[in-house]
Structures are given as C-alpha cells and as structure tokens.
Design a protein around this motif. Structure first.
Motif, PDB file in Angstrom:
ATOM      1  N   PRO A  14      -3.880  -5.532   3.445  1.00 52.84           N
ATOM      2  CA  PRO A  14      -2.890  -6.105   4.374  1.00 52.84           C
ATOM      3  C   PRO A  14      -2.971  -7.628   4.376  1.00 52.84           C
ATOM      4  O   PRO A  14      -4.075  -8.211   4.366  1.00 52.84           O
ATOM      5  N   GLY A  15      -1.797  -8.256   4.360  1.00 47.52           N
ATOM      6  CA  GLY A  15      -1.729  -9.707   4.293  1.00 47.52           C
ATOM      7  C   GLY A  15      -1.676 -10.245   2.878  1.00 47.52           C
ATOM      8  O   GLY A  15      -1.433 -11.447   2.683  1.00 47.52           O
ATOM      9  N   GLY A  16      -1.893  -9.395   1.913  1.00 46.07           N
ATOM     10  CA  GLY A  16      -1.901  -9.821   0.518  1.00 46.07           C
ATOM     11  C   GLY A  16      -0.508  -9.899  -0.082  1.00 46.07           C
ATOM     12  O   GLY A  16       0.502  -9.701   0.605  1.00 46.07           O
ATOM     13  N   MET A  82       6.380 -10.165  -3.054  1.00 43.80           N
ATOM     14  CA  MET A  82       6.086  -9.593  -1.745  1.00 43.80           C
ATOM     15  C   MET A  82       4.850 -10.271  -1.173  1.00 43.80           C
ATOM     16  O   MET A  82       3.795 -10.277  -1.816  1.00 43.80           O
ATOM     17  N   SER A  83       4.992 -10.843   0.009  1.00 41.71           N
ATOM     18  CA  SER A  83       3.891 -11.532   0.665  1.00 41.71           C
ATOM     19  C   SER A  83       3.694 -10.966   2.068  1.00 41.71           C
ATOM     20  O   SER A  83       4.562 -10.263   2.588  1.00 41.71           O
ATOM     21  N   SER A  84       2.556 -11.292   2.655  1.00 42.78           N
ATOM     22  CA  SER A  84       2.224 -10.823   4.005  1.00 42.78           C
ATOM     23  C   SER A  84       2.455  -9.314   4.108  1.00 42.78           C
ATOM     24  O   SER A  84       3.072  -8.824   5.064  1.00 42.78           O
ATOM     25  N   LEU A  85       1.960  -8.605   3.139  1.00 45.15           N
ATOM     26  CA  LEU A  85       2.206  -7.167   3.070  1.00 45.15           C
ATOM     27  C   LEU A  85       1.541  -6.431   4.223  1.00 45.15           C
ATOM     28  O   LEU A  85       0.453  -6.800   4.677  1.00 45.15           O
ATOM     29  N   LYS A  86       2.232  -5.389   4.666  1.00 48.27           N
ATOM     30  CA  LYS A  86       1.769  -4.565   5.775  1.00 48.27           C
ATOM     31  C   LYS A  86       1.586  -3.125   5.296  1.00 48.27           C
ATOM     32  O   LYS A  86       2.231  -2.721   4.331  1.00 48.27           O
ATOM     33  N   PRO A  87       0.782  -2.349   5.988  1.00 47.90           N
ATOM     34  CA  PRO A  87       0.667  -0.934   5.603  1.00 47.90           C
ATOM     35  C   PRO A  87       2.020  -0.215   5.577  1.00 47.90           C
ATOM     36  O   PRO A  87       2.225   0.684   4.756  1.00 47.90           O
ATOM     37  N   THR A 115       7.460   2.421  -9.063  1.00 45.28           N
ATOM     38  CA  THR A 115       6.089   1.928  -9.124  1.00 45.28           C
ATOM     39  C   THR A 115       5.491   1.983  -7.718  1.00 45.28           C
ATOM     40  O   THR A 115       6.137   1.600  -6.745  1.00 45.28           O
ATOM     41  N   GLN A 116       4.262   2.491  -7.633  1.00 43.14           N
ATOM     42  CA  GLN A 116       3.625   2.679  -6.328  1.00 43.14           C
ATOM     43  C   GLN A 116       3.049   1.366  -5.817  1.00 43.14           C
ATOM     44  O   GLN A 116       2.334   0.663  -6.538  1.00 43.14           O
ATOM     45  N   VAL A 117       3.352   1.073  -4.569  1.00 47.64           N
ATOM     46  CA  VAL A 117       2.735  -0.049  -3.858  1.00 47.64           C
ATOM     47  C   VAL A 117       1.998   0.530  -2.656  1.00 47.64           C
ATOM     48  O   VAL A 117       2.596   1.213  -1.826  1.00 47.64           O
ATOM     49  N   THR A 118       0.708   0.266  -2.591  1.00 45.65           N
ATOM     50  CA  THR A 118      -0.113   0.757  -1.489  1.00 45.65           C
ATOM     51  C   THR A 118      -0.777  -0.425  -0.797  1.00 45.65           C
ATOM     52  O   THR A 118      -1.469  -1.217  -1.455  1.00 45.65           O
ATOM     53  N   VAL A 119      -0.531  -0.536   0.507  1.00 46.29           N
ATOM     54  CA  VAL A 119      -1.125  -1.615   1.294  1.00 46.29           C
ATOM     55  C   VAL A 119      -2.145  -0.980   2.238  1.00 46.29           C
ATOM     56  O   VAL A 119      -1.797  -0.272   3.178  1.00 46.29           O
ATOM     57  N   SER A 120      -3.402  -1.255   1.964  1.00 49.20           N
ATOM     58  CA  SER A 120      -4.464  -0.606   2.733  1.00 49.20           C
ATOM     59  C   SER A 120      -5.750  -1.407   2.610  1.00 49.20           C
ATOM     60  O   SER A 120      -6.020  -2.024   1.574  1.00 49.20           O
ATOM     61  N   SER A 121      -6.525  -1.368   3.674  1.00 45.08           N
ATOM     62  CA  SER A 121      -7.833  -2.014   3.642  1.00 45.08           C
ATOM     63  C   SER A 121      -8.911  -1.016   3.227  1.00 45.08           C
ATOM     64  O   SER A 121     -10.077  -1.377   3.122  1.00 45.08           O
TER      65      SER A 121
END
Length: 121
Positions: A14-16, A82-87, A115-121
């Motif tokens: 997240p945030g990346g 894509m910036s400031s990415l969120k879950p 294409t898969q985008v996964t936003v996770s810590s």
C-alpha cells in the motif's frame, strides 16, 4: 490479426507504485481510444481510465489524482502509471482499445489478456 499485450502487473505494498504497459500490434489502420479496465471476482469490469486519439483523458473517480494514463512514444502503446496504491486497487487490469483493422471499414473493441495487480502488505 490484432492483439493487445499487457505487462507490468505484480505485488506492491500500500502506498506504492506500478506502471502498466499495453501494446497493440497487427494489421491496424487506426486506433480511436485506448484504456484500462479492472475487474475483481464477483464484480463487473469497470473503467479505470482511457485516452482518446486527441489526447483527451477520462478517469474513474476512485483513481483521480493517483493514476495517470498516457500514450507511449512507440506507436500504439499506452501506459497506466499507478501511485498511492490501495488494497482496493487489487484487481485484474485489462487493456482495451477501439481499433479499425486495415481490412475493415469499422472499429472493433479489443481486449488484452489481463494482468494481476495486488496491493497488500
């Protein structure tokens, strides 16, 4: 034969940030619009952003100020920065384009494979 090929998805915290790329190839006469959609399981595919041939852009409210769509220097390419990415941005992202193939007199809508985008810590 016209095809759209995407690249650039992956796992990010997240945030990346991530940049997606899409290249259209084949017997293309013209491209009117290129864009990105996304879809999560159980939900409809939704528009993220698109860019018209004259440079006009349009964004979903949920990504305004965080995502930027742009044309590449290479012909028939489009990027999604894509910036400031969120879950909540986690999804399969699909490239989309309205293309007139060289042997046809009208446009058709083409899709990439996703294409898969996964936003996770």
């Amino acid at each position: 034969q016209v095809q759209l090929v995407e690249s650039g998805g992956g796992l990010v915290q997240p945030g990346g940030s991530l940049r997606l790329s899409c290249a259209a190839s084949g017997s293309i006469f013209s491209i009117n619009v290129m864009g990105w959609y996304r879809q999560v399981p159980g939900k409809q595919r939704e528009l993220v952003a698109h860019i018209i041939n004259d440079g006009t852009t349009n964004y979903a409210d949920s990504v305004k100020g965080r995502f930027t769509i742009s044309k590449g220097n290479a012909k028939n390419t489009v990027y999604l920065q894509m910036s400031s990415l969120k879950p909540d941005d986690t999804a399969v992202y699909y490239c989309n384009a309205n293309i007139r193939p060289t042997t046809f007199m009208r446009e058709y809508t083409f899709w990439g494979q996703g294409t898969q985008v996964t936003v996770s810590s």
